[in-house]
Motif scaffolding. Structure first.
Motif, short mmCIF file in Angstrom:
data_model
loop_
_atom_site.label_atom_id
_atom_site.label_comp_id
_atom_site.label_asym_id
_atom_site.label_seq_id
_atom_site.Cartn_x
_atom_site.Cartn_y
_atom_site.Cartn_z
N VAL A 106 -2.65 6.76 -7.43
CA VAL A 106 -2.16 5.73 -6.52
C VAL A 106 -2.06 6.30 -5.11
O VAL A 106 -1.54 7.41 -4.92
N LYS A 107 -2.55 5.54 -4.15
CA LYS A 107 -2.39 5.90 -2.74
C LYS A 107 -1.92 4.68 -1.96
O LYS A 107 -2.65 3.68 -1.91
N PRO A 108 -0.76 4.72 -1.34
CA PRO A 108 -0.35 3.61 -0.47
C PRO A 108 -1.28 3.49 0.73
O PRO A 108 -1.91 4.46 1.16
N HIS A 109 -1.34 2.28 1.27
CA HIS A 109 -2.25 1.99 2.39
C HIS A 109 -1.49 1.70 3.68
O HIS A 109 -0.41 1.13 3.67
N GLY A 110 -2.12 2.07 4.80
CA GLY A 110 -1.75 1.56 6.11
C GLY A 110 -0.29 1.72 6.48
O GLY A 110 0.28 2.82 6.44
N ALA A 111 0.32 0.60 6.86
CA ALA A 111 1.70 0.63 7.32
C ALA A 111 2.65 1.08 6.23
O ALA A 111 3.67 1.73 6.52
N ASP A 134 2.87 3.44 -15.00
CA ASP A 134 2.31 4.59 -15.72
C ASP A 134 2.79 5.87 -15.05
O ASP A 134 2.27 6.26 -14.02
N PRO A 135 3.77 6.55 -15.64
CA PRO A 135 4.34 7.74 -15.01
C PRO A 135 3.39 8.94 -14.98
O PRO A 135 3.71 9.96 -14.36
N ASP A 136 2.23 8.81 -15.61
CA ASP A 136 1.25 9.90 -15.56
C ASP A 136 0.31 9.78 -14.35
O ASP A 136 -0.52 10.68 -14.13
N LEU A 137 0.42 8.71 -13.58
CA LEU A 137 -0.46 8.54 -12.43
C LEU A 137 0.00 9.44 -11.28
O LEU A 137 1.15 9.36 -10.85
N PRO A 138 -0.89 10.28 -10.73
CA PRO A 138 -0.55 11.05 -9.53
C PRO A 138 -0.45 10.11 -8.32
O PRO A 138 -1.02 9.02 -8.32
N VAL A 139 0.27 10.56 -7.29
CA VAL A 139 0.38 9.79 -6.06
C VAL A 139 -0.07 10.65 -4.88
O VAL A 139 0.25 11.83 -4.80
N LEU A 140 -0.85 10.05 -3.98
CA LEU A 140 -1.28 10.72 -2.75
C LEU A 140 -0.32 10.37 -1.62
O LEU A 140 0.12 9.23 -1.50
N GLY A 141 -0.05 11.36 -0.77
CA GLY A 141 0.79 11.10 0.38
C GLY A 141 0.69 12.22 1.40
O GLY A 141 0.02 13.24 1.18
N LEU A 142 1.37 12.02 2.52
CA LEU A 142 1.35 12.99 3.61
C LEU A 142 2.24 14.18 3.28
O LEU A 142 3.39 14.01 2.84
N ARG A 157 3.33 13.56 -10.46
CA ARG A 157 2.44 14.56 -9.87
C ARG A 157 2.12 14.14 -8.44
O ARG A 157 1.69 13.00 -8.22
N VAL A 158 2.31 15.02 -7.48
CA VAL A 158 2.06 14.69 -6.09
C VAL A 158 0.81 15.40 -5.60
O VAL A 158 0.53 16.54 -5.98
N VAL A 159 0.03 14.71 -4.78
CA VAL A 159 -1.20 15.23 -4.21
C VAL A 159 -1.10 15.12 -2.70
O VAL A 159 -0.92 14.02 -2.16
N ARG A 160 -1.18 16.26 -2.01
CA ARG A 160 -1.04 16.29 -0.55
C ARG A 160 -2.37 15.94 0.09
O ARG A 160 -3.41 16.46 -0.29
N GLU A 161 -2.29 15.07 1.10
CA GLU A 161 -3.51 14.53 1.69
C GLU A 161 -3.61 14.87 3.18
O GLU A 161 -2.62 14.83 3.91
#
Length: 253
Positions: A106-111, A134-142, A157-161
């Motif tokens: 999952v990656k949030p968009h825009g604003a 789904d708690p197994d989904l990683p999330v992208l963020g700053l 799980r966090v993924v740095r972008e």
């Protein structure tokens, strides 16, 4: 290193970006979910294209704001934002499954992406929605954002972008799109910056200072002018330096 791009952002007869060309370059596709952009047929076609080329599908959830392309802040009630994110995840996941895969991050968009760098309430709402879906989904963020901190604390799980085509402030946040230096357009410059990011973990901020950036994934916006050329330049620069381009999430079997 993962390369990602925002895809599926056309709507009906209105096309934005070259989704087909981008899926030849990137390893992960942040596909719109119909709230800030994308109609069901477009989204299904992009999911099918991603599956055919081995590109991992991620849900790019955003504010319910088609006219503003999701780039205007909305002061949601928490329950509304939770439900809206779950709704978007379910919609895109259904299309992805029909195409032969599923949503894998999952990656949030825009604003919304920018708001949850600091907005604890909205960050917590997005995290709650992901955990409930789904708690197994990683999330992208700053990197350094409230969103990634709270997501990590919640067990996600966090993924740095990092962003190839965006300027950075000295504090590591993105230069707002309306300000000078927000958008980069030269593929050679962008490729050089991203190679420096991967090898040295530093970037030059808009004021000329050198900042530390740790990233697991690099985004090239699909709607930027020359997006495909920039993505190819980044891909080739990293590959030429011996950096493997690979998705952080494995495709479903």
């Amino acid at each position: 290193m993962d390369l990602n791009s925002d895809l599926g952002e056309g709507f009906g007869a209105w096309r934005l970006g070259d989704d087909e060309a981008m899926t030849d370059v990137v390893s992960s596709a942040n596909i719109a979910c119909g709230f800030h952009a994308g109609d069901p047929r477009t989204l299904l076609e992009v999911c099918e294209r991603a599956v055919s080329k081995g590109v991992v599908i991620g849900a790019q959830v955003g504010y319910r704001d088609l006219p503003g392309f999701g780039r205007r802040f909305i002061d949601y009630e928490t329950a509304d934002l939770v439900a809206d994110v779950i709704y978007q995840l379910g919609a895109l996941d259904g299309l992805a499954r029909a195409a032969g895969d599923r949503v894998l991050y999952v990656k949030p968009h825009g604003a919304l992406y920018n708001a949850i760098v600091h907005h604890e309430g909205q960050a917590a709402a997005v995290i709650d929605a992901v955990r409930r879906y789904d708690p197994d989904l990683p999330v992208l963020g700053l990197p350094g954002s409230v969103f990634l901190r709270l997501a990590h604390e919640a067990g996600l799980r966090v993924v740095r972008e990092a962003f190839a085509d965006r300027g950075y402030r000295p504090d590591g946040t993105l230069v707002p799109r309306r300000e000078p230096g927000a958008l980069l357009h030269d593929p050679a410059e962008v490729a050089e910056r991203m190679l420096r990011l991967v090898t040295d973990h530093t970037l030059v901020a808009v004021d000329g200072s050198v900042i530390k950036i740790e990233a697991d994934s690099i985004c090239v916006h699909g709607d930027s002018p020359g997006a495909v050329e920039m993505a190819r330049a980044v891909h080739d620069a990293l590959a030429g330096a011996g950096v493997e381009i690979a998705a952080f999430a494995a495709a479903a079997s």
